[in-house]
Design a protein around this motif. Structure first.
Motif, PDB file in Angstrom:
ATOM      1  N   PRO A   1      34.439  46.032  44.656  1.00 13.89           N
ATOM      2  CA  PRO A   1      34.608  44.244  45.162  1.00 13.89           C
ATOM      3  C   PRO A   1      34.824  43.724  43.595  1.00 13.89           C
ATOM      4  O   PRO A   1      34.402  44.161  42.235  1.00 13.89           O
ATOM      5  CB  PRO A   1      33.109  44.154  45.394  1.00 13.89           C
ATOM      6  CG  PRO A   1      32.636  45.623  45.992  1.00 13.89           C
ATOM      7  CD  PRO A   1      33.995  46.410  45.455  1.00 13.89           C
ATOM      8  N   GLY A   2      35.979  42.848  43.594  1.00 14.60           N
ATOM      9  CA  GLY A   2      36.197  42.078  42.345  1.00 14.60           C
ATOM     10  C   GLY A   2      37.258  43.070  41.106  1.00 14.60           C
ATOM     11  O   GLY A   2      37.782  42.589  40.252  1.00 14.60           O
ATOM     12  N   THR A   3      37.968  43.363  42.101  1.00 12.30           N
ATOM     13  CA  THR A   3      39.913  44.056  41.763  1.00 12.30           C
ATOM     14  C   THR A   3      40.514  43.377  41.905  1.00 12.30           C
ATOM     15  O   THR A   3      40.546  42.822  42.646  1.00 12.30           O
ATOM     16  CB  THR A   3      40.017  45.749  42.440  1.00 12.30           C
ATOM     17  OG1 THR A   3      38.881  46.459  42.390  1.00 12.30           O
ATOM     18  CG2 THR A   3      41.292  46.489  41.511  1.00 12.30           C
ATOM     19  N   PRO A   4      41.112  42.705  40.837  1.00 12.34           N
ATOM     20  CA  PRO A   4      42.822  42.476  41.027  1.00 12.34           C
ATOM     21  C   PRO A   4      43.138  42.597  41.872  1.00 12.34           C
ATOM     22  O   PRO A   4      44.039  44.270  41.635  1.00 12.34           O
ATOM     23  CB  PRO A   4      42.991  41.512  39.546  1.00 12.34           C
ATOM     24  CG  PRO A   4      41.903  42.058  38.826  1.00 12.34           C
ATOM     25  CD  PRO A   4      40.599  42.839  39.617  1.00 12.34           C
ATOM     26  N   ILE A   5      44.335  42.056  42.825  1.00  9.78           N
ATOM     27  CA  ILE A   5      45.231  43.592  43.168  1.00  9.78           C
ATOM     28  C   ILE A   5      46.626  42.535  43.041  1.00  9.78           C
ATOM     29  O   ILE A   5      47.759  41.583  42.944  1.00  9.78           O
ATOM     30  CB  ILE A   5      45.699  42.533  45.074  1.00  9.78           C
ATOM     31  CG1 ILE A   5      43.510  43.418  45.922  1.00  9.78           C
ATOM     32  CG2 ILE A   5      45.948  43.547  45.780  1.00  9.78           C
ATOM     33  CD1 ILE A   5      43.708  42.308  47.072  1.00  9.78           C
TER      34      ILE A   5
END
Length: 411
Positions: free
Chosen positions: A156-160
């Protein structure tokens, strides 16, 4: 999240306190499931696990010939060619002693084969392939050697971005849980404003240079722009526009009408709609009139009307607020880094200063320092064409000489 009502309103507060208030009173907006092709530049809200192994079978890492290591005991070895294997094929027939098959990168390995002799090291004579003694590398990618089915891949929190998109696709994921993008409306206020392209027709007007700029900045940091609005200096018009956009606004950004003149009516106009101020006025330069509050669940950020002041304070408050609402976190937009001053700068007064500056490059092309631009005017606009950094200077700081390290933020 703390209520805005719990935060005391102050006529003038410090920069750090103002940022803390905005950070405390904002949070990600909620999770939605979106199709993979629409997930780019969004922020992952939950962990994503692989739905399949990668690779799905033992496969070749190079073009060449699949063989058994125990058949490569001599300096030169002759093996009988028994077929081919290509990417996408079903698993080929088992490989027997003294045989080989031609194989392509990504193709499944036959049972019994444990290495690939690269094409460049072998040559074919009739129905035989001549290969050398076993080399150090096997050129085989074992099943699940990249990742196994069920393995957590992205947190969670990963920029795609493009890299994350590769992983999501490889994991056989077709929908992605992401934080909802904040819906942002931009409102510019002033009798003097005209739409760009029309100001030349009336000498009493100036182009509205901020609406699209602020909308673009919001989008760059993860927002969904919903529209821009221009309002004259009329409380009834300001109130009507605000009431109209509240239905689908997570954040309203107002440029102008933030000071204390007789025509600075924005807060007065919004008060009957339930505006609750968290602060109004910050001890910073430029941008002292900045204010922030909420109307119900909608955040309202009031920026100065002068272009450089507006864009500077937007970079310092709008960008991190959007990141917080979009799930990336407040500090995602505040990655300060040190650089050396190319020229000295003067002392700082009683307000923190955020100065427009430009990166200076060495002859090698690598960035080495920062130069504070001349004529730091809140109303200037051309300066923004040269400013790629903001330099932080705290209140009361003495004059600073060439070579001194200062904190910088990419504009």
């Amino acid at each position: 999240m703390a209520s805005v009502l719990e935060v005391p309103c102050a006529a003038t507060i410090g920069f750090d306190e103002a940022q803390a208030i905005v950070r405390t009173n904002s949070a990600p907006l909620g999770v939605e499931q979106v199709a993979l092709h629409k997930a780019g530049r969004r922020i992952l809200a939950r962990e994503v696990a692989a739905r399949i192994d990668s690779p799905r079978r033992d496969c070749a890492a190079m073009d060449g010939y699949a063989v058994r290591t125990q058949d490569l005991v001599r300096e030169t070895n002759r093996l009988s060619l028994q077929g081919e294997s290509h990417a996408g094929d079903t698993t080929p027939a088992p490989l027997y002693p003294g045989t080989a098959i031609r194989i392509s990168t990504g193709a499944p390995m036959p049972q019994g084969a444990d290495r690939v002799v690269v094409r460049e090291l072998a040559h074919v004579e009739g129905d035989e392939v001549i290969v050398p003694r076993a080399q150090r590398s096997s050129h085989v990618r074992p099943r699940a050697s990249d990742f196994a089915c069920g393995a957590p891949l992205l947190q969670p929190g990963t920029p795609i971005d493009a890299r994350a998109m590769v992983i999501l696709g490889a994991a056989d994921v077709d929908t992605v849980p992401v934080w909802r993008r904040p819906r942002v409306h931009v409102l510019t206020n002033g009798d003097e404003l005209a739409a760009p392209g029309s100001a030349a027709q009336d000498s009493h007007t100036i182009p509205d240079s901020l609406s699209e700029a602020l909308s673009l900045m919001a989008r760059q940091w993860g927002a969904k722009p919903m529209g821009t609005w221009q309002s004259p200096d009329r409380a009834d018009y300001l109130r009507a526009v605000t009431r109209q956009v509240l239905a689908d606004a997570d954040l309203i950004v107002v440029a102008g009408g933030a000071s204390h003149g007789p025509r600075d009516l924005v807060r007065e106009a919004m008060a009957p709609l339930g505006l609750e101020l968290a602060f109004a006025g910050i001890a910073i330069k430029p941008g002292k009139p900045l204010w922030y509050g909420t109307i119900g669940k909608t955040h309202v950020l009031g920026l100065p009307g002068n272009p450089t002041a507006a864009l500077t304070t937007a970079r310092l408050f709008l960008a991190p607020l959007v990141c917080q609402l979009a799930g990336a976190g407040f500090n995602h937009a505040l990655r300060w880094h040190p650089r050396r001053l190319i020229e000295p700068v003067g002392p700082v007064g009683d307000r923190d200063e955020f100065l427009c500056a430009s990166t200076e490059d060495a002859q090698t092309g690598s960035p080495t320092g920062v130069r504070v631009l001349a004529r730091q005017e809140a109303s200037a606009q051309m300066m923004l064409a040269h400013a790629d950094l903001l330099v932080e200077r705290r209140a009361g700081s003495p004059a600073t000489g060439e070579g001194t390290m200062v904190r910088c933020l990419r504009f």
